[in-house]
Design an enzyme around this catalytic site. Sequence first.
Site, PDB file in Angstrom:
ATOM      1  N   TRP A  19     -50.006 -22.035 -42.602  1.00  0.00           N
ATOM      2  CA  TRP A  19     -50.033 -22.878 -43.794  1.00  0.00           C
ATOM      3  C   TRP A  19     -51.463 -23.273 -44.174  1.00  0.00           C
ATOM      4  CZ3 TRP A  19     -48.175 -23.109 -48.110  1.00  0.00           C
ATOM      5  CH2 TRP A  19     -47.968 -24.252 -48.872  1.00  0.00           C
ATOM      6  N   ARG A  39     -59.987 -23.353 -35.007  1.00  0.00           N
ATOM      7  CA  ARG A  39     -60.462 -23.766 -33.670  1.00  0.00           C
ATOM      8  C   ARG A  39     -61.238 -22.637 -32.991  1.00  0.00           C
ATOM      9  NH1 ARG A  39     -55.848 -26.081 -29.891  1.00  0.00           N
ATOM     10  NH2 ARG A  39     -54.871 -24.173 -30.616  1.00  0.00           N
ATOM     11  N   ALA A 147     -45.030 -20.198 -46.172  1.00  0.00           N
ATOM     12  CA  ALA A 147     -46.421 -19.755 -46.329  1.00  0.00           C
ATOM     13  C   ALA A 147     -46.542 -18.289 -46.762  1.00  0.00           C
ATOM     14  CB  ALA A 147     -47.174 -19.996 -45.027  1.00  0.00           C
ATOM     15  N   LYS A 198     -35.634 -31.952 -43.571  1.00  0.00           N
ATOM     16  CA  LYS A 198     -35.040 -30.635 -43.882  1.00  0.00           C
ATOM     17  C   LYS A 198     -35.212 -29.675 -42.716  1.00  0.00           C
ATOM     18  CE  LYS A 198     -38.983 -28.332 -44.375  1.00  0.00           C
ATOM     19  NZ  LYS A 198     -39.383 -27.064 -43.784  1.00  0.00           N
ATOM     20  N   ASN A 263     -38.053 -23.097 -38.091  1.00  0.00           N
ATOM     21  CA  ASN A 263     -36.978 -24.003 -37.668  1.00  0.00           C
ATOM     22  C   ASN A 263     -35.621 -23.304 -37.704  1.00  0.00           C
ATOM     23  OD1 ASN A 263     -38.269 -26.763 -37.256  1.00  0.00           O
ATOM     24  ND2 ASN A 263     -39.149 -26.102 -39.204  1.00  0.00           N
ATOM     25  N   GLU A 288     -41.785 -27.632 -36.072  1.00  0.00           N
ATOM     26  CA  GLU A 288     -41.833 -29.093 -36.085  1.00  0.00           C
ATOM     27  C   GLU A 288     -40.493 -29.741 -35.776  1.00  0.00           C
ATOM     28  OE1 GLU A 288     -44.400 -30.858 -36.167  1.00  0.00           O
ATOM     29  OE2 GLU A 288     -45.970 -30.038 -37.454  1.00  0.00           O
TER      30      GLU A 288
HETATM   31  N1  NAD Z   1     -45.989 -22.256 -42.347  1.00  0.00           N
HETATM   32  C1  NAD Z   1     -45.399 -22.787 -43.394  1.00  0.00           C
HETATM   33  O1  NAD Z   1     -44.711 -22.082 -44.148  1.00  0.00           O
HETATM   34  C2  NAD Z   1     -45.555 -24.246 -43.691  1.00  0.00           C
HETATM   35  C3  NAD Z   1     -45.327 -24.691 -45.003  1.00  0.00           C
HETATM   36  C4  NAD Z   1     -45.451 -26.048 -45.282  1.00  0.00           C
HETATM   37  C5  NAD Z   1     -45.813 -26.934 -44.303  1.00  0.00           C
HETATM   38  N2  NAD Z   1     -46.056 -26.464 -43.039  1.00  0.00           N
HETATM   39  C6  NAD Z   1     -46.469 -27.448 -42.046  1.00  0.00           C
HETATM   40  O2  NAD Z   1     -47.840 -27.239 -41.756  1.00  0.00           O
HETATM   41  C7  NAD Z   1     -48.134 -27.667 -40.417  1.00  0.00           C
HETATM   42  C8  NAD Z   1     -48.883 -26.553 -39.695  1.00  0.00           C
HETATM   43  O3  NAD Z   1     -47.976 -25.468 -39.607  1.00  0.00           O
HETATM   44  P1  NAD Z   1     -48.423 -23.953 -39.605  1.00  0.00           P
HETATM   45  O4  NAD Z   1     -47.271 -23.208 -40.192  1.00  0.00           O
HETATM   46  O5  NAD Z   1     -49.728 -23.723 -40.200  1.00  0.00           O
HETATM   47  O6  NAD Z   1     -48.445 -23.715 -38.038  1.00  0.00           O
HETATM   48  P2  NAD Z   1     -49.049 -22.482 -37.268  1.00  0.00           P
HETATM   49  O7  NAD Z   1     -48.385 -22.480 -35.945  1.00  0.00           O
HETATM   50  O8  NAD Z   1     -48.978 -21.269 -38.108  1.00  0.00           O
HETATM   51  O9  NAD Z   1     -50.603 -22.873 -37.122  1.00  0.00           O
HETATM   52  C9  NAD Z   1     -51.001 -24.028 -36.464  1.00  0.00           C
HETATM   53  C10 NAD Z   1     -52.519 -23.957 -36.340  1.00  0.00           C
HETATM   54  O10 NAD Z   1     -52.950 -25.118 -35.642  1.00  0.00           O
HETATM   55  C11 NAD Z   1     -53.736 -24.699 -34.515  1.00  0.00           C
HETATM   56  N3  NAD Z   1     -53.516 -25.645 -33.451  1.00  0.00           N
HETATM   57  C12 NAD Z   1     -52.583 -25.652 -32.485  1.00  0.00           C
HETATM   58  N4  NAD Z   1     -52.736 -26.716 -31.677  1.00  0.00           N
HETATM   59  C13 NAD Z   1     -53.810 -27.385 -32.150  1.00  0.00           C
HETATM   60  C14 NAD Z   1     -54.500 -28.540 -31.752  1.00  0.00           C
HETATM   61  N5  NAD Z   1     -54.119 -29.249 -30.696  1.00  0.00           N
HETATM   62  N6  NAD Z   1     -55.558 -28.910 -32.488  1.00  0.00           N
HETATM   63  C15 NAD Z   1     -55.970 -28.221 -33.554  1.00  0.00           C
HETATM   64  N7  NAD Z   1     -55.366 -27.122 -33.968  1.00  0.00           N
HETATM   65  C16 NAD Z   1     -54.296 -26.705 -33.281  1.00  0.00           C
HETATM   66  C17 NAD Z   1     -53.270 -23.307 -34.178  1.00  0.00           C
HETATM   67  O11 NAD Z   1     -54.289 -22.624 -33.479  1.00  0.00           O
HETATM   68  C18 NAD Z   1     -53.019 -22.761 -35.573  1.00  0.00           C
HETATM   69  O12 NAD Z   1     -54.226 -22.330 -36.142  1.00  0.00           O
HETATM   70  C19 NAD Z   1     -46.770 -28.022 -39.797  1.00  0.00           C
HETATM   71  O13 NAD Z   1     -46.597 -29.407 -39.844  1.00  0.00           O
HETATM   72  C20 NAD Z   1     -45.768 -27.349 -40.702  1.00  0.00           C
HETATM   73  O14 NAD Z   1     -44.529 -28.018 -40.742  1.00  0.00           O
HETATM   74  C21 NAD Z   1     -45.944 -25.149 -42.714  1.00  0.00           C
HETATM   75  O1  G3P Z   2     -41.217 -22.290 -41.127  1.00  0.00           O
HETATM   76  P1  G3P Z   2     -40.758 -23.716 -41.219  1.00  0.00           P
HETATM   77  O2  G3P Z   2     -39.345 -23.893 -40.760  1.00  0.00           O
HETATM   78  O3  G3P Z   2     -41.721 -24.646 -40.554  1.00  0.00           O
HETATM   79  O4  G3P Z   2     -40.738 -24.089 -42.782  1.00  0.00           O
HETATM   80  C1  G3P Z   2     -41.899 -23.872 -43.517  1.00  0.00           C
HETATM   81  C2  G3P Z   2     -41.967 -24.759 -44.730  1.00  0.00           C
HETATM   82  O5  G3P Z   2     -41.870 -26.111 -44.374  1.00  0.00           O
HETATM   83  C3  G3P Z   2     -40.942 -24.432 -45.777  1.00  0.00           C
HETATM   84  O6  G3P Z   2     -41.161 -25.244 -46.907  1.00  0.00           O
END
Ligand code: NAD
Ligand code: G3P
Length: 375
Positions: A19, A39, A147, A198, A263, A288
């Site tokens: 994301w 990181r 994403a 959700k 999820n 999450e």
């Molecule tokens: N992926 C999606 O589609 C999406 C969409 C909307 C919101 N989100 C939210 O965004 C947030 C991040 O999710 P994501 O999908 O990018 O996760 P991800 O697992 O793809 O990436 C997480 C990133 O954080 C880094 N990381 C892990 N532990 C860490 C730490 N202790 N300190 C710093 N960095 C650390 C990882 O190396 C990685 O680069 C979550 O809360 C998720 O719910 C994700």
């Molecule tokens: O891959 P999830 O389940 O963390 O969902 C990603 C986004 O939150 C969808 O909006």
Amino acid sequence: MKPKVQPGKRVAVLGAGSWGTTFAKILTDGGADVVLWARRPELAREITEGRRNSDYLPGINLPVGLRATSRLDLALAGAEQVYVSVPSQSLRENLILAEPFLAPGAIVVSLMKGVERGSGLRMSQIIAEVLPINPDLIAAISGPNLALEIAKEQPTAAVVSSNSLETAQAVAMLARNRYFRSYVNTDVIGTEFGGVLKNLIAVAIGIVDGVGYGENTKASIITRGLVEMTDFAVAYGAHPETLAGLAGLGDLIATCQSPLSRNNTAGRLLGQGYGINDVVKQMQQTTEGLASVGPILDLARAKGVDMPIVEQVRQVLAGTLKPRDLAPHLTTDSAEPQGERTIDDEQAHGGAALWGSFKRTFDQLRHSGGRPRGD
Ligand SMILES: NC(=O)c1ccc[n+]([C@@H]2O[C@H](COP(=O)([O-])OP(=O)(O)OC[C@H]3O[C@@H](n4cnc5c(N)ncnc54)[C@H](O)[C@@H]3O)[C@@H](O)[C@H]2O)c1
Ligand SMILES: O=P(O)(O)OC[C@H](O)CO
């Protein structure tokens, strides 16, 4: 006063997972000057030099102009807006590291969808607690935002939420481009809780999918899940219409029906009979919902909100409920037939949900010496 578009405004994105990297692309494609903090130095190099983040966004070409660094000080230097996308449980420690380098007056935006274990705090609350900034400079973005679809430039919308409409608008002006549209609201509680809740319903959907139940079961869980989400969020001060919008229903639909959702995938593995430890091992990315179940049920109990679906997800995770038994106990074990009690019931008849929310407020006043707790 409406903020002016300022192309080339310097922003930072913290967290180079799926994301964070996608959001950095959204902002760069919208005209901002973006530095992404990763990181690992090798990932920062791959993004800047190879214009790829192959582990998290396979096959996606990142835009020319997007730079990445593994140095927080360089990422944050002069950034007028800072978007944070690390796993929710690590937000606090990362903010402590970032704080010395934050530019004065910077807006800090949460892209995350979790609550902190232990405190039960939402991400914007942690930002307000850790950073010495004006609370009006904090925002959160949420919506149906898988994403990889957005990285492929598939048209998508989201909501930018802040106590300050001016802040929400300033963020929305940058977080938009030809494939991404940002709406604004001032209901931070509803927007953030929508994104957290959700995930839990999506785990439930994955579980019944893994068991082999069909569309009726899933539609029933989605619909009743939205009632649980709304009851919970309203009990904490959210506006019900936020839960009917992009950050609630919109995200619920996307997450429950997409195999891209982590999820949903984690739930499916549970439904197929894997134990929680195996599921956690198999999930390569942040899931999450698994960390949010406990804190959300604690928060629900504190306000007297029933969350039968989320409670059953907890039991499946704990191994005390068989995945195939989740759906038959969909709403409640009560022998009494219940009213459906959707949001429309409430609006049309001033029904049970309204009464529930009135009673909760009354109980809260009784237990807090007359002072309702705000955000
Ligand atoms: N992926 C999606 O589609 C999406 C969409 C909307 C919101 N989100 C939210 O965004 C947030 C991040 O999710 P994501 O999908 O990018 O996760 P991800 O697992 O793809 O990436 C997480 C990133 O954080 C880094 N990381 C892990 N532990 C860490 C730490 N202790 N300190 C710093 N960095 C650390 C990882 O190396 C990685 O680069 C979550 O809360 C998720 O719910 C994700
Ligand atoms: O891959 P999830 O389940 O963390 O969902 C990603 C986004 O939150 C969808 O909006």
